[in-house]
Design a protein around this motif. Sequence first.
Motif, PDB file in Angstrom:
ATOM      1  N   LEU A  99      -8.985   8.544  -3.064  1.00  0.00           N
ATOM      2  CA  LEU A  99      -8.459   7.809  -4.228  1.00  0.00           C
ATOM      3  C   LEU A  99      -6.946   7.610  -4.098  1.00  0.00           C
ATOM      4  O   LEU A  99      -6.428   6.499  -4.307  1.00  0.00           O
ATOM      5  N   ILE A 100      -6.230   8.682  -3.736  1.00  0.00           N
ATOM      6  CA  ILE A 100      -4.781   8.573  -3.549  1.00  0.00           C
ATOM      7  C   ILE A 100      -4.495   7.500  -2.499  1.00  0.00           C
ATOM      8  O   ILE A 100      -3.631   6.637  -2.680  1.00  0.00           O
ATOM      9  N   GLY A 101      -5.256   7.538  -1.400  1.00  0.00           N
ATOM     10  CA  GLY A 101      -5.049   6.578  -0.329  1.00  0.00           C
ATOM     11  C   GLY A 101      -5.318   5.155  -0.768  1.00  0.00           C
ATOM     12  O   GLY A 101      -4.567   4.235  -0.436  1.00  0.00           O
ATOM     13  N   TYR A 102      -6.383   4.973  -1.551  1.00  0.00           N
ATOM     14  CA  TYR A 102      -6.737   3.633  -2.020  1.00  0.00           C
ATOM     15  C   TYR A 102      -5.610   3.059  -2.880  1.00  0.00           C
ATOM     16  O   TYR A 102      -5.164   1.924  -2.680  1.00  0.00           O
ATOM     17  N   LEU A 103      -5.102   3.868  -3.824  1.00  0.00           N
ATOM     18  CA  LEU A 103      -4.037   3.397  -4.706  1.00  0.00           C
ATOM     19  C   LEU A 103      -2.752   3.155  -3.923  1.00  0.00           C
ATOM     20  O   LEU A 103      -2.053   2.157  -4.148  1.00  0.00           O
ATOM     21  N   ALA A 104      -2.442   4.069  -2.985  1.00  0.00           N
ATOM     22  CA  ALA A 104      -1.192   3.948  -2.225  1.00  0.00           C
ATOM     23  C   ALA A 104      -1.227   2.723  -1.315  1.00  0.00           C
ATOM     24  O   ALA A 104      -0.215   2.054  -1.128  1.00  0.00           O
ATOM     25  N   GLU A 105      -2.396   2.416  -0.754  1.00  0.00           N
ATOM     26  CA  GLU A 105      -2.497   1.255   0.142  1.00  0.00           C
ATOM     27  C   GLU A 105      -2.331  -0.051  -0.612  1.00  0.00           C
ATOM     28  O   GLU A 105      -1.837  -1.028  -0.074  1.00  0.00           O
ATOM     29  N   ARG A 106      -2.817  -0.073  -1.848  1.00  0.00           N
ATOM     30  CA  ARG A 106      -2.730  -1.319  -2.625  1.00  0.00           C
ATOM     31  C   ARG A 106      -1.296  -1.642  -3.016  1.00  0.00           C
ATOM     32  O   ARG A 106      -0.972  -2.783  -3.336  1.00  0.00           O
ATOM     33  N   ASP A 107      -0.450  -0.594  -3.026  1.00  0.00           N
ATOM     34  CA  ASP A 107       0.900  -0.760  -3.552  1.00  0.00           C
ATOM     35  C   ASP A 107       1.889  -0.100  -2.593  1.00  0.00           C
ATOM     36  O   ASP A 107       2.488   0.923  -2.893  1.00  0.00           O
ATOM     37  N   ALA A 117       2.832   9.032  -9.129  1.00  0.00           N
ATOM     38  CA  ALA A 117       1.820   8.861 -10.174  1.00  0.00           C
ATOM     39  C   ALA A 117       0.431   8.771  -9.560  1.00  0.00           C
ATOM     40  O   ALA A 117      -0.532   9.367 -10.064  1.00  0.00           O
ATOM     41  N   TYR A 118       0.304   8.042  -8.435  1.00  0.00           N
ATOM     42  CA  TYR A 118      -1.001   7.944  -7.767  1.00  0.00           C
ATOM     43  C   TYR A 118      -1.448   9.301  -7.272  1.00  0.00           C
ATOM     44  O   TYR A 118      -2.616   9.667  -7.376  1.00  0.00           O
ATOM     45  N   ILE A 119      -0.481  10.044  -6.693  1.00  0.00           N
ATOM     46  CA  ILE A 119      -0.817  11.366  -6.157  1.00  0.00           C
ATOM     47  C   ILE A 119      -1.279  12.290  -7.283  1.00  0.00           C
ATOM     48  O   ILE A 119      -2.250  13.032  -7.136  1.00  0.00           O
ATOM     49  N   ALA A 120      -0.604  12.195  -8.418  1.00  0.00           N
ATOM     50  CA  ALA A 120      -0.995  13.031  -9.557  1.00  0.00           C
ATOM     51  C   ALA A 120      -2.389  12.651 -10.050  1.00  0.00           C
ATOM     52  O   ALA A 120      -3.196  13.515 -10.411  1.00  0.00           O
ATOM     53  N   LEU A 121      -2.679  11.348 -10.045  1.00  0.00           N
ATOM     54  CA  LEU A 121      -3.984  10.882 -10.513  1.00  0.00           C
ATOM     55  C   LEU A 121      -5.108  11.430  -9.635  1.00  0.00           C
ATOM     56  O   LEU A 121      -6.122  11.932 -10.121  1.00  0.00           O
ATOM     57  N   GLY A 122      -4.923  11.341  -8.317  1.00  0.00           N
ATOM     58  CA  GLY A 122      -5.967  11.819  -7.408  1.00  0.00           C
ATOM     59  C   GLY A 122      -5.925  13.329  -7.227  1.00  0.00           C
ATOM     60  O   GLY A 122      -6.956  13.988  -7.192  1.00  0.00           O
ATOM     61  N   GLY A 123      -4.704  13.872  -7.118  1.00  0.00           N
ATOM     62  CA  GLY A 123      -4.550  15.271  -6.736  1.00  0.00           C
ATOM     63  C   GLY A 123      -4.599  16.244  -7.899  1.00  0.00           C
ATOM     64  O   GLY A 123      -4.775  17.447  -7.690  1.00  0.00           O
ATOM     65  N   ILE A 124      -4.438  15.753  -9.123  1.00  0.00           N
ATOM     66  CA  ILE A 124      -4.577  16.641 -10.277  1.00  0.00           C
ATOM     67  C   ILE A 124      -5.726  16.167 -11.168  1.00  0.00           C
ATOM     68  O   ILE A 124      -6.712  16.885 -11.354  1.00  0.00           O
ATOM     69  N   VAL A 125      -5.626  14.921 -11.681  1.00  0.00           N
ATOM     70  CA  VAL A 125      -6.612  14.471 -12.677  1.00  0.00           C
ATOM     71  C   VAL A 125      -8.029  14.462 -12.097  1.00  0.00           C
ATOM     72  O   VAL A 125      -8.940  15.096 -12.634  1.00  0.00           O
ATOM     73  N   LEU A 126      -8.221  13.778 -10.962  1.00  0.00           N
ATOM     74  CA  LEU A 126      -9.565  13.702 -10.380  1.00  0.00           C
ATOM     75  C   LEU A 126     -10.045  15.078  -9.903  1.00  0.00           C
ATOM     76  O   LEU A 126     -11.191  15.459 -10.106  1.00  0.00           O
ATOM     77  N   MET A 127      -9.126  15.834  -9.275  1.00  0.00           N
ATOM     78  CA  MET A 127      -9.517  17.148  -8.753  1.00  0.00           C
ATOM     79  C   MET A 127      -9.995  18.064  -9.879  1.00  0.00           C
ATOM     80  O   MET A 127     -11.004  18.747  -9.757  1.00  0.00           O
ATOM     81  N   TYR A 128      -9.265  18.056 -11.003  1.00  0.00           N
ATOM     82  CA  TYR A 128      -9.666  18.883 -12.143  1.00  0.00           C
ATOM     83  C   TYR A 128     -10.951  18.338 -12.772  1.00  0.00           C
ATOM     84  O   TYR A 128     -11.777  19.102 -13.263  1.00  0.00           O
ATOM     85  N   ALA A 129     -11.103  17.001 -12.752  1.00  0.00           N
ATOM     86  CA  ALA A 129     -12.281  16.389 -13.370  1.00  0.00           C
ATOM     87  C   ALA A 129     -13.561  16.789 -12.638  1.00  0.00           C
ATOM     88  O   ALA A 129     -14.636  16.820 -13.229  1.00  0.00           O
TER      89      ALA A 129
END
Lengths: 178, 198
Positions: A99-107, A117-129
């Motif tokens: 997920l982090i990679g997908y967001l980072a590649e798009r931008d 922000a992307y790293i936090a989304l994948g590395g904290i939010v998704l991981m905790y989810a």
Amino acid sequence: MTTKDTVYIALFAALTAALGLMPPLHFAGAALPPISAQSLGVMLAGAVLGAKRGGLALLLFIALVAVGLPLLSGGRGGFGVLMGTSGGFLLSWPICSALIGYLAERDREGGALKLGAYIALGGIVLMYAVGIPWMAFIGKLGMAKSLSIMVAYVPGDLIKVVVAAILAENLRKAYPNL
Amino acid sequence: MLDLYSPGSSLLHRLPPAAKMLAMLLGATLLFLNESLPITVAATLGILALYPIAQLTLKQAFAQIRPLLIIFVLFFAVQWYFSGIELATYVVLRLAALILLASLVTLTTKSSDMIDTMTRGLRYLQPIGVNPAKVSLAISLALRFIPVLAQITREVREAQKTRGLERSVIAVAMPMAIRAIKMADEISDAIDSRGYRS
């Protein structure tokens, strides 16, 4: 996939393992399990390599742990850890990295702040989810209680997000066509 | 190679890795479907009884549980407080049984054998684009890179020490990452220049 892709995947799987060799950070004394640098590897693999290679790097890492190599921090490994209370967090690593990679590649030109922000989304939010419901299920704990246990990890994870964003942004600049 | 394997010649050591992994997955699923405390106690004792059969000591069995002891105590306390001692015992015992069962596979199977089994299994994924040869290349490269990365970290840290920067995370990690990527580029060029095709 080129040979270079294969080598990069191996490199970031090894990097995640090497980060586990760093002594874990103890804070809050013995009240809570220590915080390891290992999920930094998840963040970096995604942010630097992109969705496909980042996800595969962590998939390789998890496969190596599953076959019994003691690559997790504290020399842990084997199927037992993957099935234990924190197994959900570990098994989520490949998709978090993807997920982090997908967001980072798009931008690619987004700068360090957006990358963070992307790293936090994948590395904290998704991981905790993924990890918290797993913990609630395995330990029959219930969501609220599992959630409150994990709050202690948030400060450490935020530090890792900052470090990963700075490193990945600099690497993107140093190697534009990685 | 670094490994959690414990050498031996028991029946469990000689079973094919694939059979052991399947048995473990089945056992773990059954442990989860079962809700009764007596059955969980019996299962835990049964799994513990397999340790001497696999030429392992009970000390080794305990060593598998030890890293998780803090979490067990925490879970036990929370469950006891909210749901009573019976559920607390059930949950913690189930966790212990699960880890003991999984560790049994890990302790009686060489990592290299398990990797072989997995790469052989990857043949079946070839139709969806998985290349087993590339996977085994990635596995052996990753295992070789771990000590190399540790060595690079030591060298960079020493270099930054002379500048008084050994405590700065970025000042150590950045040169380390660049050196690691440079090394990876050189290795992939070397592999390609030797005509590696897969």
